[in-house]
Design a protein around this motif. Structure first.
Motif, short mmCIF file in Angstrom:
data_model
loop_
_atom_site.label_atom_id
_atom_site.label_comp_id
_atom_site.label_asym_id
_atom_site.label_seq_id
_atom_site.Cartn_x
_atom_site.Cartn_y
_atom_site.Cartn_z
N ASP A 178 0.91 -0.96 -0.03
CA ASP A 178 0.19 0.06 0.05
C ASP A 178 0.84 1.30 -0.11
O ASP A 178 1.17 1.83 0.93
N THR A 179 1.37 1.64 -1.18
CA THR A 179 2.42 2.69 -1.21
C THR A 179 1.67 3.88 -1.39
O THR A 179 2.30 5.17 -0.78
N GLY A 180 0.63 3.97 -1.76
CA GLY A 180 0.06 5.43 -2.08
C GLY A 180 0.59 6.02 -3.42
O GLY A 180 1.57 5.44 -3.99
N ALA A 194 1.33 -1.13 -5.40
CA ALA A 194 2.14 -1.77 -5.93
C ALA A 194 1.50 -3.36 -5.89
O ALA A 194 1.05 -3.59 -4.60
N VAL A 195 1.46 -4.05 -6.82
CA VAL A 195 0.91 -5.30 -6.75
C VAL A 195 1.71 -6.36 -7.20
O VAL A 195 2.26 -6.18 -8.36
N THR A 219 6.64 5.46 -2.69
CA THR A 219 5.47 6.13 -3.36
C THR A 219 5.42 5.83 -4.61
O THR A 219 6.40 6.15 -5.44
N VAL A 220 4.34 5.56 -5.42
CA VAL A 220 4.24 5.39 -6.66
C VAL A 220 4.31 6.74 -7.19
O VAL A 220 3.41 7.83 -6.78
N ILE A 251 6.50 5.67 -12.06
CA ILE A 251 7.91 5.15 -11.29
C ILE A 251 7.15 4.38 -9.88
O ILE A 251 6.42 5.12 -9.20
N ILE A 252 7.55 3.20 -10.08
CA ILE A 252 6.59 2.28 -8.93
C ILE A 252 7.64 1.42 -8.22
O ILE A 252 8.68 0.60 -8.82
N PRO A 253 7.81 1.65 -6.79
CA PRO A 253 8.56 0.80 -5.90
C PRO A 253 8.02 -0.80 -5.74
O PRO A 253 6.81 -0.55 -5.71
#
Length: 563
Positions: A82-84, A141-142, A245-246, A259-261
């Motif tokens: 759950d990055t937001g 992120a999934v 965070t995305v 950009i996605i962690p």
């Protein structure tokens, strides 16, 4: 009466459909030409959309994404981080579009918070000073591999059969209806059944194509003309996680502006270029460079990061009105269930096309509803209520951490990956060393994955993330192979390691500069020079004359002092 259904495609939508139908009492067989996630699912950037990205241009998709985002938090908690997310406005970006984005989110029931550039940089210190303000949204992120495997596992629990490495080579058409599929095995399935080249026919009362970008090719086997609007996108993976965070650029149309962690890494991407063939398209270096350049406008430190691999995926888009769309970025991200009886006069057959990873479950529900309607079955969908294996009780995770004294970072990550399956996997009576240091994967997890997929180290990789870190399998591939040896023997273990090497190499070849080039050379030295994997005589036909080798040091005659 239990109707039989064949689902084609082992991605998220295919496994989700198999799960849904099996839970409704159907006799389900899923066939997939490779491993699970072989197609688009395994080559996404794992963005759990809030829908904000489409809140201006594609509101129907935005609403679907937000609704399914909430569902996935209920049923697949162990697959989600759950990055937001932040939509950042940089100096010079449109004020008008920023306001339209906010209004669109409100219209689509997407929660938002407007924050200043200073607050955005407080939350993410590596953001550029050029950020003027940002919109927070519930992006996340999934893990597409874990999500897909969990759906397949649930389908099996409800009686479905999963046939991997079984490519559909023809559809059985009898009297104007599809009555089954003919498959050719690419190798043994995960039960070690069958062999490469074997053919088999699965009869079915109904056939569902969940083949995504390959839906046109599959439909052609039944004489159906189905034109997809597929496009490719490049994604680049850094070796460290610079963000939590995305990050999205708040622009009307953007390529490479997300950009996605993800776990220990950050993913950059993706562009949007149409292609004709999902199996044959160019992978070009300029695309990699473009992803890095665009991402570094928002997060400058990205430009100095070590890129450990690059990969490409194809979007399974479908445009119901192709003549009205000139830009691939304008093609809807919505999904469609195509009833080929109604559309093309071929009964017993439907395709589910379009959509996104975030909406896979709804797609599966829609096509399963369609199958029920055609076959006269009245069973409701329950996939939005019943948690996937591992997510039954996310709150129990901390209890398991205590129960197994999982306090080290490695043990904590094992617990997070396994969710409520942690007890059955980690409660073992023998040592549990770490086999993959980069991704903190232990022997217990690897053995659990081998129990699920057999002698397939790429399948083990998808379930555990082993070999997906900085060294890209350089230091752990042989350890994974060693875990296969006791039950599968040397030859199978060696072939599985070689296949893993090849898979890992595919993504590295586009990121070979700087430190990653050094890592690749080190891997080559380890695997070729130390382990002799480039010229293993055991794997070839060469007969080695061992007597020709030096017999070793002989005893020195007493009294001899040499010369």
């Amino acid at each position: 009466m239990s109707y039989s259904v064949v689902v084609i495609g082992g991605g998220a939508t295919g496994t989700g459909t198999a799960r849904d139908l099996a839970m409704r009492g159907f006799d389900v067989t899923l066939v997939e030409r490779g491993n699970l996630t072989e197609g688009t699912t395994g080559r996404t950037h794992g963005h759990l959309h809030s829908g904000a990205r489409y809140a201006v241009s594609d509101k129907e998709s935005a609403v679907d994404c937000m609704r399914e985002n909430r569902v996935l938090h209920r049923i697949a908690g162990h697959c989600i981080e759950d990055t937001g997310g932040l939509f950042v406005q940089l100096e010079g970006d449109s004020d008008d579009y920023f306001e339209r984005k906010l209004a669109g989110c409100a219209e689509c029931d997407i929660p938002t918070e407007v924050i200043s550039g200073e607050e955005a940089r407080r939350r993410e210190p590596y953001l550029t000073d050029a950020v003027e303000r940002a919109i927070w949204v519930p992006d996340g992120a999934v893990d597409p591999f874990r999500l897909c495997v969990a759906n397949a596992a649930s389908a099996v629990e409800h009686g479905a059969r999963i046939e991997t490495h079984a490519e559909v080579v023809d559809l059985v058409v009898e009297g104007g209806r599809v009555a089954g599929v003919e498959v050719k095995r690419q190798g043994p399935n995960h039960h070690s059944e069958g062999a490469a080249g074997d053919t088999e026919t699965f009869e079915a009362d109904y056939v569902v194509s969940a083949t995504g970008a390959w839906a046109g090719q599959l439909a052609a086997m039944a004489g159906v003309d189905l034109e997809m609007a597929i496009s490719k996108g490049a994604m680049v993976v850094t070796n460290v996680r610079q963000l939590d965070t995305v990050i999205n650029r708040c622009l009307p149309k953007g390529e490479g502006d997300t950009i996605i962690p993800h776990e220990t890494t950050v993913l950059l991407g993706a562009n949007d270029d149409p292609v004709d063939d999902p199996d044959d398209y160019p992978e070009e270096q300029w695309e990699v460079d473009m992803m890095i350049d665009i991402a570094s406008e928002m997060v400058p430190v990205v430009a100095d990061a070590r890129m450990i691999r690059a990969y490409w995926g194809v979007r399974p888009l479908y445009d119901p009105n192709p003549k009205s769309t000139t830009d691939p970025g304008d093609v809807t991200r919505n999904y469609f269930v195509l009833d080929h009886a109604e559309r093309d006069g071929v009964a017993g057959f439907a395709s589910v096309v379009g959509g996104k990873l975030t909406t896979y479950r709804e797609m599966a529900e829609s096509v399963s509803d369609h199958v029920c309607e055609v076959l006269g079955v009245e069973e409701p969908c329950r996939t939005d209520e019943v948690p996937l294996p591992g997510s039954a009780d996310p709150s129990a995770l901390d209890e398991y951490m205590d129960e197994f004294d999982l306090r080290s970072p490695i043990a904590r990550r094992s617990g997070q990956r396994l969710g409520d399956r942690a007890p059955e996997v980690l409660d073992i009576d023998e040592p549990n060393p770490t086999l993959c240091e980069c991704e903190a994967v232990t022997r217990a997890e690897v053995r659990d994955a081998i129990d699920q997929v057999g002698a397939d180290l790429n399948g083990v990789r998808l379930r555990t993330r082993a070999s997906m870190g900085n060294c890209q399998g350089g230091f752990c591939s042989h350890r994974l192979g060693a875990e296969l040896y006791p039950d599968h023997g040397a030859e199978v273990a060696r072939d599985a390691v070689d296949e893993l090497y090849q898979e890992r190499w595919k993504g590295q070849r586009h990121a070979l500069w700087g430190e990653q080039l050094s890592q690749a050379m080190l891997n080559a030295m380890l695997h070729a020079t130390t382990m002799n994997h480039d010229a293993n005589h055991v794997a070839g036909d060469e007969n080695i004359e061992y007597r020709a080798f030096d017999g070793g040091r002989t005893a020195v005659p007493e009294g001899s002092h040499g010369d």
